[in-house]
Design an enzyme around this catalytic site. Structure first.
Site, PDB file in Angstrom:
ATOM      1  N   LYS A 193      13.923 -45.366 -46.098  1.00 38.50           N
ATOM      2  CA  LYS A 193      14.920 -46.228 -45.454  1.00 38.50           C
ATOM      3  C   LYS A 193      15.730 -45.412 -44.458  1.00 38.50           C
ATOM      4  CE  LYS A 193      19.147 -47.269 -46.593  1.00 38.50           C
ATOM      5  NZ  LYS A 193      19.822 -47.391 -45.273  1.00 38.50           N
ATOM      6  N   GLU A 267      20.556 -33.375 -49.986  1.00 41.94           N
ATOM      7  CA  GLU A 267      21.077 -32.548 -48.887  1.00 41.94           C
ATOM      8  C   GLU A 267      22.321 -33.259 -48.387  1.00 41.94           C
ATOM      9  OE1 GLU A 267      22.302 -31.590 -45.548  1.00 41.94           O
ATOM     10  OE2 GLU A 267      20.422 -32.265 -44.650  1.00 41.94           O
ATOM     11  N   CYS A 301      25.577 -32.004 -40.334  1.00 43.55           N
ATOM     12  CA  CYS A 301      26.033 -31.591 -41.661  1.00 43.55           C
ATOM     13  C   CYS A 301      26.329 -30.100 -41.733  1.00 43.55           C
ATOM     14  CB  CYS A 301      25.000 -31.981 -42.714  1.00 43.55           C
ATOM     15  SG  CYS A 301      23.336 -31.393 -42.375  1.00 43.55           S
ATOM     16  N   GLU A 398      35.025 -32.708 -44.575  1.00 41.94           N
ATOM     17  CA  GLU A 398      34.053 -32.785 -43.494  1.00 41.94           C
ATOM     18  C   GLU A 398      34.507 -33.860 -42.494  1.00 41.94           C
ATOM     19  OE1 GLU A 398      29.213 -32.778 -43.152  1.00 41.94           O
ATOM     20  OE2 GLU A 398      30.122 -34.132 -44.609  1.00 41.94           O
TER      21      GLU A 398
END
Length: 817
Positions: A193, A267, A301, A398
């Protein structure tokens, strides 16, 4: 005219260099800008449930895409399951040819793929064209090689089965390749997906699957939002989940899969340090920062979002950064002269702006260049926040946008401390002309990838993945292939019988005296059948806990009787508590760094000494063990234990890393490192050999351990820790806490200073430690309730155990001028 040329010569202004998007527009129009799912080799129609994907640079709708419900997911999984046997029946060479054909078609359609990616995602066409597309092709080529070599390089391993994959919106093409290529190479079938913000490139890649004649059902592409992803995660017929995305969603997936046997790789997010020492080439470091934080609008990331600069050169570097930021061009991502494109969606745009405001409110100084901004679209100026506190929100969370936060340090030790002052551990950069300093710092930073004098370099041969709350598992390299494989013996359901869960001993109190009963058929009218009470027990045969290299009484103040095969009491074992686990973890952490840094040869010598002392006390230990398993098994178990200790002593200095040669002037050092402190729930069967088979690979690789021994044979640990005491094993390397595995396992799994948790008990214990691990997303390894033959080295010894006792850090080092 001449003056105009002279002016342009000095100004060096860029003119427009728009990419032609007409081919992609034609493709969209040919499909009436409407796309369904790709299931079982065919495209579905778009029904009532659909969503729009937009161009973030303009806000224009690009297409309408179907939203998969649980029924669509089920059809895709069934198609993948039906295709699995046929795909696995192909030779490695046959699968390699499909992957090779995929790579060739990616190259043939490279410009179309790049333009579609830029339209859908908002990233610069230069990045899509020059970085993403070559890496996509590289991954399919590289994994065609692994498919060809699968039986030779991974003997005894098979694909996990049907794989569910969920990928993010920041690198849609590349994430597709990172996940699909190794999964297919390993002989799995896939349901993937893409993110709802960026479905177009996955649709194009599904069309490529059709073009190369990939057998139907091998690759299935479905679309939707978080609910669709949840349906994939929760589907009972999926064998593995591979997810790239936020840490928050990673926790949700860990929880959703905890009571299943699904293999999981995550991850997740990052807050990567970009460390600049005072001897660094500052101009090169600034260019590295441009790639580190403003690449893909900072929506990366592993973005180098935390600048740590040595105090003496901080202002000088800040001036250079500001000057370079003034030259960055923000605008239409289809313009080849643009550096920074559009933020992917309004939600992400608003979040970034909010975090910038939070940083300023918490004391940071915000600086943005005076650059021309488009009037329309989701564009943000590159941003520098200085004077940031290490505890500030923008230093810890983040941001996932074009925002650089800066802090200073004085010494290398302080740089390492600041770098590791985060819950994440995905990537890092170290800039120094002193290679000794650079490599020393790189080895100490808690990150899965470290770039020396470089940033954001990737290759299919080099593993990528994080430590701590950046997830676990690797993508790329040989280690990435293992994520989609498992030992054939474990995979074989005929051999992998579920462990029979024995009733747990319970401690109660009778007339103020600790006693034990077993919740089984001995229970009469819900009253415990008292098997033993401490009252009147003549000679003290109670062993103690083993914490920090010393025997310790349990904080609970309780002990329980341990029974032999005959039903007679053979001694008492202490009932460990949460406080005892905390003490054991503290003892393990205190010695963790020193033990990990002990030379591998030195650790091997300690292990050999343990084996030597086990042999010296053979008769005594066999006699003790025989009370639980009988004399014949006891003798065999001890001899196997000695041999197993020798094996891990031998491996201690031989299970080494490797050096990769990516296609650039770099070498990548794939270093196998200790994970840290490992909690281990040991099995009831083969109580000595099972304990040795789990604890020894962990300490051989430099980890420290908190072990919960078999509760039914816990008095045996008295002999084990006496062997440790006389074998020069530093106190705290191995800590043993006896008691109820369910209670102690839960405490270990929830402890934030435990880096990994292993459970080799029943299915309930496996689920318990997975659920408990969610807090800091520690690595989890369990037998999923399956029986392990501890006497079979093929199942209970070797690289399979050593891989779980280590994590790989890839350090990229440039060479040449």
């Amino acid at each position: 005219m001449s003056s105009s040329i002279v002016e342009k010569f000095y100004s060096m202004e860029y003119g427009p260099a728009p990419e032609d998007a007409s081919e992609v527009v034609k493709w969209l129009d040919a499909h009436k800008r409407s796309f369904g799912h790709y299931i079982d080799g065919a495209w579905t129609a778009v029904g009532k449930n659909s969503f729009e994907t937009k161009n973030p640079a303009t806000g224009d709708v690009l297409a309408k895409v179907a939203t998969a419900d649980a029924g669509d997911v089920d059809r895709a999984v069934k198609a993948a399951r039906a295709a699995l046997l046929g795909w696995q029946a192909l030779t490695g060479h046959q699968r390699a040819r499909y992957l090779y054909a995929f790579a060739r078609q990616v190259q043939k359609h490279s410009r179309k793929l790049a333009v579609a990616e830029t339209l859908d995602n908002g990233k610069s066409i230069r990045e899509s064209r020059d970085i993403d597309i070559p890496l996509v092709a590289r991954h399919f080529y590289h994994h065609a090689g692994w498919a060809q070599l699968l039986e030779e390089e991974f003997p005894g391993y098979v694909g996990v089965g049907v794989v569910g994959q969920i990928i993010p919106w920041n690198f849609p093409l590349l994430m597709f390749a990172w996940k699909v290529a190794p999964a297919l190479a390993a002989g799995n079938t896939v349901v993937i997906k893409p993110a709802e913000f960026t479905p177009l490139s996955a649709i194009l890649l599904a069309e490529i699957a059709d073009e190369i004649g990939l057998p139907k059902g091998v690759l299935n592409v479905i679309h939707g939002d978080g609910a669709t992803g949840a349906a994939i995660v929760e589907h009972k017929d999926i064998d593995k989940i591979a997810f790239t995305g936020s840490t928050e969603v990673g926790r949700i997936i860990r929880k959703a899969t905890a009571k299943t046997t699904k293999k999981l790789s995550l991850e997740l997010g990052g807050k990567s340090p970009f460390i600049v020492f005072d001897d660094a080439d500052l101009d090169s470091a600034v260019e590295g920062l441009v790639d580190g934080i403003w690449f893909n609008q900072g929506q990366v990331c592993c973005a180098g979002s935390r600048l740590l600069v040595q105090e003496r050169i901080a202002e000088k570097l800040y001036d250079k950064i500001r000057a370079r930021m003034e030259t960055l061009r923000v605008g239409s991502p289809l313009d080849k002269a643009i550096d920074i494109g559009a933020i992917v969606d309004q939600v992400q745009y608003d979040r970034i702006k909010s975090l910038i405001q939070t940083g300023v409110a918490e004391g940071a100084t915000c600086w943005q260049p005076d650059v021309t901004m488009p009037e329309k679209g989701l564009f943000l100026k590159p941003t520098l926040l200085t004077g940031v506190s290490p505890a500030s929100t923008v230093a810890q969370e983040e941001i996932f946008g074009p925002v650089l936060v800066a802090m200073t340090f004085r010494t290398p030790a302080e740089a390492v401390e600041l770098a590791n002052n985060t819950t994440y551990g995905l990537a890092a950069c170290v800039w120094s002309e002193n290679i000794n300093v650079a490599l020393d710092v790189a080895a100490q930073v808690k990150a899965g990838v470290v770039w020396v004098n470089a940033t954001n370099l990737f290759d299919a041969a080099c593993g990528f993945g994080g430590y701590r709350e950046s997830g676990y598992g690797r993508e790329g390299g040989k280690e990435g292939m293992y994520e989609y494989l498992e030992p054939a013996w474990l995979h074989d359901e005929l051999k992998a019988k579920a462990v029979v869960s024995l009733p747990e001993p319970k401690v109660t109190e009778v007339d103020g005296t600790a006693a034990l009963y077993v919740a089984d058929s001995d229970m009469v009218d819900d009253e415990p059948n008292i098997l033993y009470s401490g009252a009147g027990f003549g000679i003290d045969r109670t062993v103690k806990l083993y914490i920090g290299g010393k025997q310790a009484r349990p904080d609970s103040g309780y002990s329980y009787p341990v029974y032999g095969l005959s039903g007679k009491v053979v001694g008492e074992a202490p009932v460990g508590s949460r406080k005892d686990i905390r003490n054991a973890v503290e003892a393990a952490r205190n010695v963790s760094g020193k033990w990990a840094k002990t030379a591998a040869h030195g650790r091997a010598q300690v292990l050999y000494f343990i084996a030597e002392n086990l042999v010296q006390r053979r008769a005594e230990i066999v006699a003790k063990l025989a009370e639980f398993v009988g004399p014949e098994q006891a003798a065999i178990e001890l001899d196997y234990s000695v041999e197993r200790i020798f094996s891990y002593a031998a491996w201690a200095d031989k299970f080494e890393g490797s050096v990769h040669n990516p296609p650039m002037r770099m070498v990548t050092l794939a270093m196998k490192e200790a994970i840290g402190t490992v909690g281990i729930l040991c099995p009831d069967d083969a109580p000595l050999l099972g304990f040795i088979s789990l604890v020894l690979p962990a300490i051989a690789m430099g980890n420290t351990v908190v072990a919960v021994p078999s509760e039914r044979c816990a008095t045996l640990m008295g002999e084990i820790y006496q062997v440790f005491d006389t074998s020069d094993l530093p106190g705290g390397v191995v800590n043993i806490v006896s008691g109820k595995a369910s209670e102690l396992g839960k405490t270990l799994a929830e402890h934030d200073d435990i880096d990994a948790i292993w459970s080799f008990r029943d299915e309930a214990a496996s689920a318990l430690v997975k659920l408990g691990s969610i807090g800091n997303l520690k690595q989890v390894w369990t037998n999923e309730g399956r029986q392990i033959d501890w006497f079979d080295p093929a199942q209970a010894e070797g690289r399979y155990f050593l891989r779980h006792a280590t994590q790989i850090k890839n350090i990229w080092v440039p060479y040449g001028e």
